[in-house]
Design an enzyme around this catalytic site. Structure first.
Site, PDB file in Angstrom:
ATOM      1  N   CYS A  20       0.861  -1.182   0.000  1.00 58.74           N
ATOM      2  CA  CYS A  20       0.000   0.000   0.000  1.00 58.74           C
ATOM      3  C   CYS A  20       0.894   1.227   0.000  1.00 58.74           C
ATOM      4  CB  CYS A  20      -0.894  -0.017   1.240  1.00 58.74           C
ATOM      5  SG  CYS A  20      -2.031   1.378   1.340  1.00 58.74           S
TER       6      CYS A  20
ATOM      7  N   HIS B 220      -9.269  -3.368  -2.950  1.00 56.08           N
ATOM      8  CA  HIS B 220      -8.273  -2.699  -2.086  1.00 56.08           C
ATOM      9  C   HIS B 220      -8.645  -1.211  -1.924  1.00 56.08           C
ATOM     10  CE1 HIS B 220      -3.893  -2.014  -0.781  1.00 56.08           C
ATOM     11  NE2 HIS B 220      -4.313  -0.784  -1.043  1.00 56.08           N
ATOM     12  N   GLU B 221      -9.084  -0.581  -3.023  1.00 53.56           N
ATOM     13  CA  GLU B 221      -9.410   0.863  -2.968  1.00 53.56           C
ATOM     14  C   GLU B 221     -10.715   1.116  -2.205  1.00 53.56           C
ATOM     15  OE1 GLU B 221      -6.934   2.436  -3.601  1.00 53.56           O
ATOM     16  OE2 GLU B 221      -5.928   0.909  -4.795  1.00 53.56           O
TER      17      GLU B 221
ATOM     18  N   HIS C  71     -10.163   1.266   1.373  1.00 58.20           N
ATOM     19  CA  HIS C  71      -9.695   2.563   1.885  1.00 58.20           C
ATOM     20  C   HIS C  71     -10.866   3.508   2.185  1.00 58.20           C
ATOM     21  CE1 HIS C  71      -5.377   2.230   1.817  1.00 58.20           C
ATOM     22  NE2 HIS C  71      -5.311   1.923   0.524  1.00 58.20           N
TER      23      HIS C  71
HETATM   24  C1  0S5 Z   1       3.301  -1.403 -12.713  1.00 56.14           C
HETATM   25  C2  0S5 Z   1       3.260  -0.533 -11.685  1.00 56.14           C
HETATM   26  C3  0S5 Z   1       2.951  -2.718 -12.508  1.00 56.14           C
HETATM   27  C4  0S5 Z   1       2.856  -0.934 -10.434  1.00 56.14           C
HETATM   28  C5  0S5 Z   1       2.533  -3.115 -11.252  1.00 56.14           C
HETATM   29  C6  0S5 Z   1       2.507  -2.234 -10.201  1.00 56.14           C
HETATM   30  C7  0S5 Z   1      -3.781   2.046  -3.198  1.00 56.14           C
HETATM   31  C8  0S5 Z   1       2.061  -2.673  -8.870  1.00 56.14           C
HETATM   32  C9  0S5 Z   1       1.720  -2.024  -6.563  1.00 56.14           C
HETATM   33  C10 0S5 Z   1      -0.299  -0.303  -5.216  1.00 56.14           C
HETATM   34  C11 0S5 Z   1      -2.648  -4.470  -4.174  1.00 56.14           C
HETATM   35  C12 0S5 Z   1      -3.869  -4.295  -5.039  1.00 56.14           C
HETATM   36  C13 0S5 Z   1       2.717  -0.941  -3.290  1.00 56.14           C
HETATM   37  C14 0S5 Z   1       3.137  -1.405  -4.636  1.00 56.14           C
HETATM   38  C15 0S5 Z   1      -2.064  -3.096  -3.938  1.00 56.14           C
HETATM   39  C16 0S5 Z   1      -3.971  -2.823  -5.340  1.00 56.14           C
HETATM   40  C17 0S5 Z   1       1.222  -0.919  -3.313  1.00 56.14           C
HETATM   41  C18 0S5 Z   1       2.039  -0.964  -5.565  1.00 56.14           C
HETATM   42  C19 0S5 Z   1      -2.622  -2.226  -5.043  1.00 56.14           C
HETATM   43  C20 0S5 Z   1      -2.738  -0.743  -4.719  1.00 56.14           C
HETATM   44  C21 0S5 Z   1      -1.633   1.418  -4.089  1.00 56.14           C
HETATM   45  C22 0S5 Z   1      -1.453  -0.086  -4.243  1.00 56.14           C
HETATM   46  N1  0S5 Z   1       0.882  -0.706  -4.716  1.00 56.14           N
HETATM   47  N2  0S5 Z   1       2.207  -1.819  -7.796  1.00 56.14           N
HETATM   48  N3  0S5 Z   1      -2.514   1.726  -3.004  1.00 56.14           N
HETATM   49  O1  0S5 Z   1      -4.590   2.078  -2.287  1.00 56.14           O
HETATM   50  O2  0S5 Z   1       1.558  -3.758  -8.766  1.00 56.14           O
HETATM   51  O3  0S5 Z   1       1.046  -2.982  -6.246  1.00 56.14           O
HETATM   52  O4  0S5 Z   1      -0.469  -0.109  -6.389  1.00 56.14           O
HETATM   53  O5  0S5 Z   1      -2.073   1.630  -1.753  1.00 56.14           O
HETATM   54 NI    NI Z   2      -3.628   1.164  -0.472  1.00 55.44          NI
END
Ligand code: 0S5
Ligand code: NI
Length: 190
Positions: free
Chosen positions: A114, A157-158, A161
């Site tokens: 996250c 996940h969103e 939040h």
């Molecule tokens: C390219 C770029 C390819 C990024 C893949 C990614 C929202 C990637 C992430 C988030 C699990 C389902 C840390 C890393 C988390 C939704 C958390 C990054 C996802 C949301 C952002 C989350 N990441 N990147 N967030 O509430 O997969 O997973 O994107 O906290």
């Molecule tokens: Ni998140």
């Protein structure tokens, strides 16, 4: 432009609040925020911009993460096909609600992270395999969509939040790496 400095981290009370419904017609502030949230995701996935502004790449973001307690989220999944300039899945969702879901669950093979959590937390995060989500878009149009695969997981996940729920709330504290009965792992075949 939204950067990591705008993103609040765990411990901030806004992350534990239930977000307020967004009123229509949309205010200019909400419209601008929605576009900035989506733009943050696009920027964060652009290697040059991400490096310049020290952005952590994300596929989704919810308004409470920038300390706005409103029911608004953005998701941006780029296409695996490098030739394509169309994203795989790009949405702004206002007042989203899961109206039905599969009994079957799934999870990401490497757990979740996250942008509001600056540590690695091991463990499977059970999610519904399929969801039907109702939401309103930036033009005020209502949508009802059936999602599966990664889009379904990111939207869950969103929406968490918006309800003050963090991904690690869903990890079994006794046995974080045990797969719950009957759950499948995304990407490991059907
Ligand atoms: C390219 C770029 C390819 C990024 C893949 C990614 C929202 C990637 C992430 C988030 C699990 C389902 C840390 C890393 C988390 C939704 C958390 C990054 C996802 C949301 C952002 C989350 N990441 N990147 N967030 O509430 O997969 O997973 O994107 O906290
Ligand atoms: Ni998140």
């Amino acid at each position: 432009m939204i950067t990591m400095n705008d993103i609040i981290r765990e411990g901030h009370p806004t992350l534990r609040k239930i977000a307020e419904k967004v009123d229509f017609p949309l205010s200019e502030d909400i419209k601008q925020l929605a576009n900035e949230l989506l733009q943050f995701l696009i920027n964060s996935q652009d290697p040059e911009i991400a490096e310049e502004y020290e952005l952590r790449a994300g596929v989704g973001i919810a308004a409470p993460q920038v300390n706005v307690s409103s029911q608004l989220l953005a998701v941006y999944l780029s296409s695996a096909d490098e030739e394509s300039d169309e994203p795989e899945f790009s949405r702004i969702m206002i007042n989203p609600r899961i109206v039905s879901h599969s009994v079957q669950q799934t999870c990401l093979p490497d757990g979740e992270g996250c942008l509001s959590v600056d540590r690695e937390i091991e463990g499977f995060v059970p999610r519904h395999k399929r969801i039907t989500v109702e939401y309103v878009d930036l033009d005020g149009e209502k949508h009802k969509e059936r999602l599966r695969g990664l889009p379904a997981i990111v939207v869950q996940h969103e929406i968490d939040h918006l309800n003050g729920v963090m991904f690690y709330d869903r990890i079994d504290p006794e046995n974080p790496l045990a797969l719950p009965d009957g759950i499948d792992v995304l990407g490991s075949g059907e």
